[in-house]
Scaffold this motif. Sequence first.
Motif, PDB file in Angstrom:
ATOM      1  N   GLU A  54       8.044 -15.864  -0.516  1.00 40.67           N
ATOM      2  CA  GLU A  54       6.962 -15.290  -1.328  1.00 40.67           C
ATOM      3  C   GLU A  54       7.351 -15.255  -2.803  1.00 40.67           C
ATOM      4  O   GLU A  54       6.542 -15.579  -3.687  1.00 40.67           O
ATOM      5  N   TRP A  55       8.598 -14.875  -3.086  1.00 41.47           N
ATOM      6  CA  TRP A  55       9.053 -14.857  -4.475  1.00 41.47           C
ATOM      7  C   TRP A  55       9.069 -16.269  -5.063  1.00 41.47           C
ATOM      8  O   TRP A  55       8.646 -16.489  -6.207  1.00 41.47           O
ATOM      9  N   SER A 115      11.711  -6.922  -0.873  1.00 39.12           N
ATOM     10  CA  SER A 115      10.697  -7.255   0.138  1.00 39.12           C
ATOM     11  C   SER A 115       9.260  -7.104  -0.337  1.00 39.12           C
ATOM     12  O   SER A 115       8.344  -7.098   0.480  1.00 39.12           O
ATOM     13  N   LEU A 116       9.060  -6.997  -1.646  1.00 37.24           N
ATOM     14  CA  LEU A 116       7.705  -6.836  -2.172  1.00 37.24           C
ATOM     15  C   LEU A 116       7.556  -7.665  -3.440  1.00 37.24           C
ATOM     16  O   LEU A 116       8.402  -7.599  -4.337  1.00 37.24           O
ATOM     17  N   VAL A 117       6.492  -8.446  -3.511  1.00 35.64           N
ATOM     18  CA  VAL A 117       6.126  -9.210  -4.703  1.00 35.64           C
ATOM     19  C   VAL A 117       4.774  -8.704  -5.177  1.00 35.64           C
ATOM     20  O   VAL A 117       3.845  -8.583  -4.379  1.00 35.64           O
ATOM     21  N   THR A 118       4.647  -8.396  -6.453  1.00 34.62           N
ATOM     22  CA  THR A 118       3.360  -8.008  -7.023  1.00 34.62           C
ATOM     23  C   THR A 118       3.075  -8.853  -8.258  1.00 34.62           C
ATOM     24  O   THR A 118       4.004  -9.350  -8.909  1.00 34.62           O
ATOM     25  N   ASP A 119       1.790  -8.982  -8.592  1.00 34.92           N
ATOM     26  CA  ASP A 119       1.409  -9.739  -9.784  1.00 34.92           C
ATOM     27  C   ASP A 119       2.019  -9.120 -11.034  1.00 34.92           C
ATOM     28  O   ASP A 119       2.456  -9.826 -11.949  1.00 34.92           O
ATOM     29  N   ALA A 173       5.859  -9.350 -15.519  1.00 33.21           N
ATOM     30  CA  ALA A 173       6.905  -8.700 -16.311  1.00 33.21           C
ATOM     31  C   ALA A 173       8.172  -9.546 -16.355  1.00 33.21           C
ATOM     32  O   ALA A 173       8.822  -9.676 -17.410  1.00 33.21           O
ATOM     33  N   LEU A 174       8.547 -10.145 -15.249  1.00 30.51           N
ATOM     34  CA  LEU A 174       9.739 -10.986 -15.221  1.00 30.51           C
ATOM     35  C   LEU A 174       9.516 -12.274 -16.007  1.00 30.51           C
ATOM     36  O   LEU A 174      10.411 -12.750 -16.712  1.00 30.51           O
ATOM     37  N   SER A 175       8.324 -12.833 -15.908  1.00 28.62           N
ATOM     38  CA  SER A 175       8.033 -14.087 -16.594  1.00 28.62           C
ATOM     39  C   SER A 175       8.033 -13.916 -18.105  1.00 28.62           C
ATOM     40  O   SER A 175       8.305 -14.878 -18.845  1.00 28.62           O
ATOM     41  N   GLU A 176       7.762 -12.702 -18.579  1.00 31.50           N
ATOM     42  CA  GLU A 176       7.812 -12.441 -20.014  1.00 31.50           C
ATOM     43  C   GLU A 176       9.216 -12.625 -20.578  1.00 31.50           C
ATOM     44  O   GLU A 176       9.393 -12.840 -21.780  1.00 31.50           O
ATOM     45  N   ARG A 215       0.828  -1.218   0.000  1.00 31.10           N
ATOM     46  CA  ARG A 215       0.000   0.000   0.000  1.00 31.10           C
ATOM     47  C   ARG A 215       0.856   1.260   0.000  1.00 31.10           C
ATOM     48  O   ARG A 215       0.371   2.339  -0.338  1.00 31.10           O
ATOM     49  N   GLU A 216       2.120   1.120   0.371  1.00 30.11           N
ATOM     50  CA  GLU A 216       2.997   2.278   0.504  1.00 30.11           C
ATOM     51  C   GLU A 216       3.970   2.433  -0.662  1.00 30.11           C
ATOM     52  O   GLU A 216       4.437   3.535  -0.945  1.00 30.11           O
ATOM     53  N   ARG A 217       4.285   1.319  -1.331  1.00 27.45           N
ATOM     54  CA  ARG A 217       5.377   1.324  -2.296  1.00 27.45           C
ATOM     55  C   ARG A 217       5.031   0.464  -3.505  1.00 27.45           C
ATOM     56  O   ARG A 217       4.018  -0.228  -3.521  1.00 27.45           O
ATOM     57  N   LYS A 218       5.915   0.486  -4.502  1.00 25.76           N
ATOM     58  CA  LYS A 218       5.712  -0.306  -5.710  1.00 25.76           C
ATOM     59  C   LYS A 218       7.019  -0.943  -6.138  1.00 25.76           C
ATOM     60  O   LYS A 218       8.113  -0.518  -5.731  1.00 25.76           O
ATOM     61  N   VAL A 219       6.899  -1.976  -6.974  1.00 28.74           N
ATOM     62  CA  VAL A 219       8.067  -2.618  -7.568  1.00 28.74           C
ATOM     63  C   VAL A 219       8.383  -1.900  -8.874  1.00 28.74           C
ATOM     64  O   VAL A 219       7.505  -1.670  -9.703  1.00 28.74           O
ATOM     65  N   VAL A 220       9.660  -1.562  -9.044  1.00 27.79           N
ATOM     66  CA  VAL A 220      10.125  -0.891 -10.257  1.00 27.79           C
ATOM     67  C   VAL A 220      11.136  -1.790 -10.954  1.00 27.79           C
ATOM     68  O   VAL A 220      12.038  -2.334 -10.308  1.00 27.79           O
TER      69      VAL A 220
END
Length: 267
Positions: A123-124, A91-95, A100-103, A48-53
């Motif tokens: 989690e990863w 420390s964050l995993v997002t769908d 993007a990595l799986s592509e 909720r506070e951050r994003k994966v770049v």
Amino acid sequence: MIHHMCRQCGVQYAASAAPPASCPICEDGRQYVRWTGQDWTTMEELARERKVVIKDEDGVLSIGVEPSFAIGQRALLAETPDGNVLWDCISLVTDEAVAALSERGPIKAIGISHPHYYSVIVEWSRALGNIPIYIHEGDRQWVMRPDPAIVFWSGETRQILPDVTLIRCGGHFEGGSVCHWKRRDKPNVLLAGDILQVVMDRKHVSFMYSYPNLWPLNARAVKHIAAALEPFDYGQVYSAFWNMRILDDGKGAVARSVERYIKAIAD
């Protein structure tokens, strides 16, 4: 039951009803407890506070959290014809990040340099299909969320794909490791975490027992790192943080760095 995460080091713990009493990783002399005291969060709260770049850094895909969280490292993707390896974790995993990595092709394994970057490795692994997580057995005691996906490897090297080899260097931690990535049409890469830390001139690396507490390694430990790397050819070095990379004559840069470091700490 909640998987609590330390806000200072970003490492996730085994599920518990209440937060752990302390974080052994931060209480160790190589790290530190927040000045305001131990504090905990969860991956869900972090989302909720951050994003994966995800960024391309001169041909190597880098994955980080913004705004910066905990130690602030970014992960790296070693891409090979036989599958890819995620080196170190955040420390964050997002769908969206997983997609993007799986592509870029199937991710076959996760390799970890040392305990400060354990983050949310389980989690990863699960998000990527329960892939194995390779950690040197010398750092077994620092795993705060045990899981069957974790493979504790032993010895001085472990080849996890035909073009990807883990090398135990020690130094920063007993099991401290780097990743040698052999590329077929570009210079080979050493993914170094901060076992070797690329410094601001991006022409050298340095070595520390503790980076935040400015606790240097001794000459014996640095010579061991140099000896562990000697059999491997590499032209580039990527360390733990955004943009910290050496793109030319990486092996020569490491050799010169070892020489000047040992000279600097000599009597």
